[in-house]
Design a protein around this motif. Structure first.
Motif, PDB file in Angstrom:
ATOM      1  N   ALA A  18       7.610   5.862   2.516  1.00  0.00           N
ATOM      2  CA  ALA A  18       9.073   5.775   2.607  1.00  0.00           C
ATOM      3  C   ALA A  18       9.748   6.631   1.533  1.00  0.00           C
ATOM      4  CB  ALA A  18       9.521   4.318   2.484  1.00  0.00           C
ATOM      5  N   LEU A  19       9.034   6.907   0.445  1.00  0.00           N
ATOM      6  CA  LEU A  19       9.566   7.788  -0.604  1.00  0.00           C
ATOM      7  C   LEU A  19       9.338   9.262  -0.274  1.00  0.00           C
ATOM      8  CD1 LEU A  19       8.412   5.924  -3.845  1.00  0.00           C
ATOM      9  CD2 LEU A  19      10.686   5.926  -2.795  1.00  0.00           C
ATOM     10  N   GLY A  20       8.689   9.527   0.867  1.00  0.00           N
ATOM     11  CA  GLY A  20       8.446  10.903   1.273  1.00  0.00           C
ATOM     12  C   GLY A  20       7.109  11.448   0.816  1.00  0.00           C
ATOM     13  N   ILE A  21       6.228  10.577   0.384  1.00  0.00           N
ATOM     14  CA  ILE A  21       4.908  10.993  -0.090  1.00  0.00           C
ATOM     15  C   ILE A  21       3.936  10.942   1.073  1.00  0.00           C
ATOM     16  CG2 ILE A  21       3.063  10.492  -1.729  1.00  0.00           C
ATOM     17  CD1 ILE A  21       5.311   9.106  -3.448  1.00  0.00           C
ATOM     18  N   ASP A  22       3.186  12.009   1.241  1.00  0.00           N
ATOM     19  CA  ASP A  22       2.228  12.106   2.343  1.00  0.00           C
ATOM     20  C   ASP A  22       0.947  11.363   1.970  1.00  0.00           C
ATOM     21  OD1 ASP A  22       1.071  12.858   4.746  1.00  0.00           O
ATOM     22  OD2 ASP A  22       0.421  14.801   3.983  1.00  0.00           O
ATOM     23  N   ILE A  23       0.772  10.197   2.558  1.00  0.00           N
ATOM     24  CA  ILE A  23      -0.407   9.368   2.315  1.00  0.00           C
ATOM     25  C   ILE A  23      -1.128   9.207   3.653  1.00  0.00           C
ATOM     26  CG2 ILE A  23      -1.262   7.138   1.496  1.00  0.00           C
ATOM     27  CD1 ILE A  23       0.274   8.626  -0.681  1.00  0.00           C
ATOM     28  N   PRO A  24      -2.406   9.597   3.720  1.00  0.00           N
ATOM     29  CA  PRO A  24      -3.125   9.481   4.987  1.00  0.00           C
ATOM     30  C   PRO A  24      -3.399   8.023   5.353  1.00  0.00           C
ATOM     31  CG  PRO A  24      -4.609  10.270   3.269  1.00  0.00           C
ATOM     32  CD  PRO A  24      -3.231  10.188   2.664  1.00  0.00           C
ATOM     33  N   ALA A  27      -5.908   5.297   3.443  1.00  0.00           N
ATOM     34  CA  ALA A  27      -6.090   5.568   2.017  1.00  0.00           C
ATOM     35  C   ALA A  27      -5.985   4.253   1.255  1.00  0.00           C
ATOM     36  CB  ALA A  27      -5.037   6.548   1.516  1.00  0.00           C
ATOM     37  N   ASP A  28      -6.886   4.055   0.303  1.00  0.00           N
ATOM     38  CA  ASP A  28      -6.782   2.840  -0.495  1.00  0.00           C
ATOM     39  C   ASP A  28      -5.701   3.032  -1.563  1.00  0.00           C
ATOM     40  OD1 ASP A  28      -7.945   4.302  -2.603  1.00  0.00           O
ATOM     41  OD2 ASP A  28      -9.894   3.328  -2.409  1.00  0.00           O
ATOM     42  N   ALA A  29      -5.416   1.979  -2.297  1.00  0.00           N
ATOM     43  CA  ALA A  29      -4.325   2.016  -3.274  1.00  0.00           C
ATOM     44  C   ALA A  29      -4.564   3.067  -4.356  1.00  0.00           C
ATOM     45  CB  ALA A  29      -4.132   0.638  -3.900  1.00  0.00           C
ATOM     46  N   GLU A  30      -5.794   3.189  -4.816  1.00  0.00           N
ATOM     47  CA  GLU A  30      -6.111   4.164  -5.869  1.00  0.00           C
ATOM     48  C   GLU A  30      -5.870   5.590  -5.369  1.00  0.00           C
ATOM     49  OE1 GLU A  30      -6.919   4.909  -9.704  1.00  0.00           O
ATOM     50  OE2 GLU A  30      -7.231   2.896  -8.929  1.00  0.00           O
ATOM     51  N   GLU A  31      -6.328   5.887  -4.169  1.00  0.00           N
ATOM     52  CA  GLU A  31      -6.120   7.223  -3.592  1.00  0.00           C
ATOM     53  C   GLU A  31      -4.633   7.475  -3.367  1.00  0.00           C
ATOM     54  OE1 GLU A  31      -7.455   9.964   0.235  1.00  0.00           O
ATOM     55  OE2 GLU A  31      -8.146   7.897   0.122  1.00  0.00           O
ATOM     56  N   ALA A  32      -3.923   6.467  -2.881  1.00  0.00           N
ATOM     57  CA  ALA A  32      -2.491   6.610  -2.640  1.00  0.00           C
ATOM     58  C   ALA A  32      -1.746   6.920  -3.942  1.00  0.00           C
ATOM     59  CB  ALA A  32      -1.936   5.339  -1.992  1.00  0.00           C
ATOM     60  N   CYS A  33      -2.108   6.245  -5.018  1.00  0.00           N
ATOM     61  CA  CYS A  33      -1.467   6.511  -6.309  1.00  0.00           C
ATOM     62  C   CYS A  33      -1.795   7.909  -6.805  1.00  0.00           C
ATOM     63  CB  CYS A  33      -1.906   5.476  -7.338  1.00  0.00           C
ATOM     64  SG  CYS A  33      -1.156   3.854  -7.111  1.00  0.00           S
ATOM     65  N   LEU A  35      -2.462  10.529  -4.998  1.00  0.00           N
ATOM     66  CA  LEU A  35      -1.669  11.467  -4.198  1.00  0.00           C
ATOM     67  C   LEU A  35      -0.196  11.422  -4.599  1.00  0.00           C
ATOM     68  CD1 LEU A  35      -3.344  10.845  -0.733  1.00  0.00           C
ATOM     69  CD2 LEU A  35      -3.517  12.913  -2.137  1.00  0.00           C
ATOM     70  N   ALA A  36       0.290  10.256  -4.953  1.00  0.00           N
ATOM     71  CA  ALA A  36       1.703  10.105  -5.314  1.00  0.00           C
ATOM     72  C   ALA A  36       2.047  10.872  -6.583  1.00  0.00           C
ATOM     73  CB  ALA A  36       2.043   8.628  -5.485  1.00  0.00           C
ATOM     74  N   VAL A  37       1.122  10.964  -7.523  1.00  0.00           N
ATOM     75  CA  VAL A  37       1.432  11.632  -8.789  1.00  0.00           C
ATOM     76  C   VAL A  37       0.999  13.093  -8.809  1.00  0.00           C
ATOM     77  CG1 VAL A  37       1.358   9.482 -10.088  1.00  0.00           C
ATOM     78  CG2 VAL A  37      -0.692  10.898  -9.961  1.00  0.00           C
ATOM     79  N   ARG A  38       0.299  13.526  -7.796  1.00  0.00           N
ATOM     80  CA  ARG A  38      -0.160  14.911  -7.761  1.00  0.00           C
ATOM     81  C   ARG A  38       1.027  15.841  -7.574  1.00  0.00           C
ATOM     82  NH1 ARG A  38      -4.854  15.557  -3.932  1.00  0.00           N
ATOM     83  NH2 ARG A  38      -5.895  14.548  -5.668  1.00  0.00           N
ATOM     84  N   GLY A  39       1.293  16.650  -8.591  1.00  0.00           N
ATOM     85  CA  GLY A  39       2.353  17.651  -8.506  1.00  0.00           C
ATOM     86  C   GLY A  39       3.748  17.073  -8.380  1.00  0.00           C
ATOM     87  N   PHE A  40       3.969  15.886  -8.923  1.00  0.00           N
ATOM     88  CA  PHE A  40       5.298  15.298  -8.760  1.00  0.00           C
ATOM     89  C   PHE A  40       6.304  15.900  -9.738  1.00  0.00           C
ATOM     90  CE2 PHE A  40       4.155  13.235 -12.433  1.00  0.00           C
ATOM     91  CZ  PHE A  40       4.463  11.916 -12.612  1.00  0.00           C
ATOM     92  N   ASP A  41       7.568  15.772  -9.374  1.00  0.00           N
ATOM     93  CA  ASP A  41       8.658  16.303 -10.188  1.00  0.00           C
ATOM     94  C   ASP A  41       9.469  15.129 -10.745  1.00  0.00           C
ATOM     95  OD1 ASP A  41      10.072  15.329  -8.002  1.00  0.00           O
ATOM     96  OD2 ASP A  41      10.555  17.305  -7.216  1.00  0.00           O
ATOM     97  N   ASP A  42      10.545  15.442 -11.465  1.00  0.00           N
ATOM     98  CA  ASP A  42      11.370  14.395 -12.078  1.00  0.00           C
ATOM     99  C   ASP A  42      11.944  13.431 -11.051  1.00  0.00           C
ATOM    100  OD1 ASP A  42      10.918  15.331 -14.638  1.00  0.00           O
ATOM    101  OD2 ASP A  42      12.761  16.503 -14.712  1.00  0.00           O
ATOM    102  N   GLN A  43      12.367  13.952  -9.908  1.00  0.00           N
ATOM    103  CA  GLN A  43      12.957  13.101  -8.869  1.00  0.00           C
ATOM    104  C   GLN A  43      11.927  12.110  -8.338  1.00  0.00           C
ATOM    105  OE1 GLN A  43      14.650  15.257  -5.599  1.00  0.00           O
ATOM    106  NE2 GLN A  43      15.500  13.442  -4.664  1.00  0.00           N
ATOM    107  N   ARG A  44      10.720  12.603  -8.042  1.00  0.00           N
ATOM    108  CA  ARG A  44       9.682  11.706  -7.538  1.00  0.00           C
ATOM    109  C   ARG A  44       9.275  10.720  -8.628  1.00  0.00           C
ATOM    110  NH1 ARG A  44       4.317  13.620  -4.528  1.00  0.00           N
ATOM    111  NH2 ARG A  44       5.820  14.017  -2.883  1.00  0.00           N
ATOM    112  N   ALA A  77       0.810   8.102 -15.588  1.00  0.00           N
ATOM    113  CA  ALA A  77       1.465   9.351 -15.161  1.00  0.00           C
ATOM    114  C   ALA A  77       2.973   9.290 -15.360  1.00  0.00           C
ATOM    115  CB  ALA A  77       1.147   9.630 -13.703  1.00  0.00           C
ATOM    116  N   LEU A  78       3.518   8.084 -15.393  1.00  0.00           N
ATOM    117  CA  LEU A  78       4.965   7.920 -15.502  1.00  0.00           C
ATOM    118  C   LEU A  78       5.463   7.789 -16.930  1.00  0.00           C
ATOM    119  CD1 LEU A  78       5.529   5.518 -12.490  1.00  0.00           C
ATOM    120  CD2 LEU A  78       6.032   7.971 -12.596  1.00  0.00           C
ATOM    121  N   VAL A  79       4.552   7.695 -17.879  1.00  0.00           N
ATOM    122  CA  VAL A  79       4.950   7.610 -19.280  1.00  0.00           C
ATOM    123  C   VAL A  79       5.543   8.948 -19.692  1.00  0.00           C
ATOM    124  CG1 VAL A  79       4.113   7.321 -21.643  1.00  0.00           C
ATOM    125  CG2 VAL A  79       3.217   5.874 -19.815  1.00  0.00           C
ATOM    126  N   PRO A  80       6.768   8.931 -20.229  1.00  0.00           N
ATOM    127  CA  PRO A  80       7.390  10.196 -20.644  1.00  0.00           C
ATOM    128  C   PRO A  80       6.540  10.910 -21.700  1.00  0.00           C
ATOM    129  CG  PRO A  80       8.988   8.403 -20.724  1.00  0.00           C
ATOM    130  CD  PRO A  80       7.642   7.790 -20.468  1.00  0.00           C
TER     131      PRO A  80
END
Length: 81
Positions: A18-24, A27-33, A35-44, A77-80
């Motif tokens: 729903a956030l626009g992240i391509d998750i197959p 995919a288990d939770a670890e894989e989904a996470c 993929l979610a942080v791979r190449g993410f930007d400030d908005q994501r 990954a989200l720690v500034p």
């Protein structure tokens, strides 16, 4: 805010999608996470922070595998920098 509910791996994937992240599918939770942080930007990063904050602050029961994946992959990954 989320209602009283259970958040398993499928529901967690749906929230990431729903956030626009391509998750197959499947995919288990670890894989989904991962993929979610791979190449993410400030908005994501902001969207993922809100998702994690909402999940952890809600009365939802978060499946242990989802909670572990969030702790191991998303939070670091989200720690500034």
């Amino acid at each position: 805010m989320f209602r009283d509910e259970q958040v398993g791996e499928a529901e967690f994937r749906e929230r990431l999608i729903a956030l626009g992240i391509d998750i197959p599918p499947g995919a288990d939770a670890e894989e989904a996470c991962t993929l979610a942080v791979r190449g993410f930007d400030d908005q994501r990063a902001q969207a993922l922070r809100r998702l994690v904050e909402d999940l952890l602050a809600s009365s939802a029961t978060v499946h242990p595998a989802v909670r572990k994946a969030i702790s191991r992959t998303l939070l670091p990954a989200l720690v500034p920098a």
